[in-house]
Design a protein around this motif. Structure first.
Motif, PDB file in Angstrom:
ATOM      1  N   ASN A  96      31.270  19.818  -0.191  1.00 16.33           N
ATOM      2  CA  ASN A  96      31.176  18.439   0.496  1.00 16.33           C
ATOM      3  C   ASN A  96      31.917  17.207  -0.126  1.00 16.33           C
ATOM      4  N   ALA A 105      33.525  18.599   4.913  1.00 16.94           N
ATOM      5  CA  ALA A 105      33.531  19.560   3.936  1.00 16.94           C
ATOM      6  C   ALA A 105      34.820  20.312   3.936  1.00 16.94           C
ATOM      7  N   SER A 142      25.718  20.721   5.858  1.00 17.23           N
ATOM      8  CA  SER A 142      26.053  19.932   5.315  1.00 17.23           C
ATOM      9  C   SER A 142      25.436  18.423   5.670  1.00 17.23           C
TER      10      SER A 142
END
Length: 385
Positions: A96, A105, A142
């Motif tokens: 990330n 990311a 993420s």
């Protein structure tokens, strides 16, 4: 590669990495204490400024604002949470970017011998992507560490657009961990009065719909817990953490890792590692720096966490003396590596390659102490199985 192929490859890699875990389904009987680790003391710093035990070596695989070696792809600023995924005969490391705007990311693909094959973006246009977690079907979750942040499901193999997953709740997301046995996703929240959540998808493998729940418990650090549905996962006008009476508060939720019937998660405000026994439905302290006896606490600034194929937990520091400490299944906590000359940084994104032979992590701000100075490393050596 189609989704079913990805699932088979990822599950095979995960089984190889963690089948040898020594943890039982129950949490540790008492918080871990300092002791002699399985790899011995740290040596002097190598050419990358990393102190490692004998037999281990490090290499730099990426630097922020520079092309990843062997590719034309420019690595992102402020590398943070990460994970590895099986990919053919090689693997992929995902990382990330904890910046606002334009977080997102990136991924680095490796051949079977560890050679870097390619690097590329898998998520763009998001904010403050801190940690996250891998799913059993080969995607990377993420997480945005912002007020009413989202979770994005991304595709490490590339070629598929990331998907926003609002059903997992809108709050200050930190990390995620998948429990394939109970078919839930655990989630941490980075607030001083944050909560610990789980998401139960309507269909396992599809995160578009499901039920978000929050952990409910008393004020004690250990004991039985239960779960209650969050009425409004959108978090407006009332934040998700304030919707359920009796929701247990945690001071700055950070890393999250599931293995063998236990979900481990960390809280930075009190330097603790928690163990949620998913079978016994209780929480206990696996580590608390204030409960260390007979010396100085080796692990402070508790942050990201991952596990190895032996069952050892690897906990990164944001602060402290910039170490990754390991906690063994026998309750010993000890430094595994130390980053020198980077006191204005933090360690992020620890993750093992699918075969357990390589550990990846980043120094978020590197020697420069700024987000543009991030450095991502690989460590190789005789990791125990």
């Amino acid at each position: 590669m189609d989704r079913r192929t990805v699932l088979r490859a990822t599950v095979a890699g995960g089984a190889a990495a963690f089948a040898g875990s020594l943890w039982s389904g129950a949490a540790l009987a008492a918080p871990a204490q300092p002791g002699t680790g399985p790899y011995g003391p740290l040596g002097t710093a190598d050419g990358n400024g990393i102190q490692l035990p004998a037999g281990f070596t490090s290499r730099v695989i990426a630097r922020s604002r520079q092309a990843v070696p062997g590719t034309s792809y420019t690595w992102h600023n402020a590398p943070d949470g990460g994970a590895c995924f099986a990919a053919g005969t090689g693997w992929i490391y995902v990382s990330n970017s904890e910046i606002t705007p334009s977080g997102g990311a990136s991924a680095v693909r490796f051949a079977a011998d560890g050679t870097i094959v390619s690097a590329y973006r898998i998520l763009s246009g998001t904010r403050q992507n801190c940690a996250g977690g891998a799913t059993p079907w080969g995607t990377w979750l993420s997480c945005e560490e912002t007020s009413r942040g989202f979770v994005y499901e991304t595709y490490p193999q590339g070629g598929t657009a990331a998907v926003q997953r609002p059903a997992l709740g809108r709050f200050t997301h930190e990390a995620a961990a998948a429990d394939p046995d109970r078919q839930v996703i655990y989630l941490t929240e980075d607030e001083t009065d944050g909560c610990f959540y789980r998401f139960r998808p309507t269909v396992w493998g599809d995160l578009s719909a499901g039920t978000l729940e929050v952990l409910v418990a008393g004020t004690a650090t250990s004991g039985p817990v239960s779960w209650a549905r969050v009425p409004d996962p959108d978090g407006a006008p009332t934040a998700t953490r304030n919707q359920v009476a009796g929701a247990k508060r945690f001071t700055g939720g950070e890393g999250c890792w599931y293995a063998d019937g236990t979900c481990w998660f960390t809280t930075k405000g009190d330097n603790r590692v928690w163990a949620y026994d998913v079978v016994g439905q209780r929480i206990d302290l696996a580590y608390d720096d204030s409960l260390v006896t007979g010396g100085t606490a080796p692990l402070t600034g508790v942050d990201n966490i991952t596990g190895s194929r032996s069952g050892d937990l690897y906990v990164a520091e944001d602060g402290g003396n910039l170490e990754i400490n390991l906690i063994t299944p026998t309750g010993v906590v000890t430094p595994f590596l130390r980053v020198t000359g980077q006191s204005s940084s933090e360690i992020t994104g620890p993750a093992f390659s699918p075969d357990g032979s390589r550990l990846y992590f980043s120094s978020q701000r590197g020697t420069a102490g700024v987000s543009a100075g991030g450095i991502t490393y690989e460590v190789r050596g005789p990791f125990r199985s």
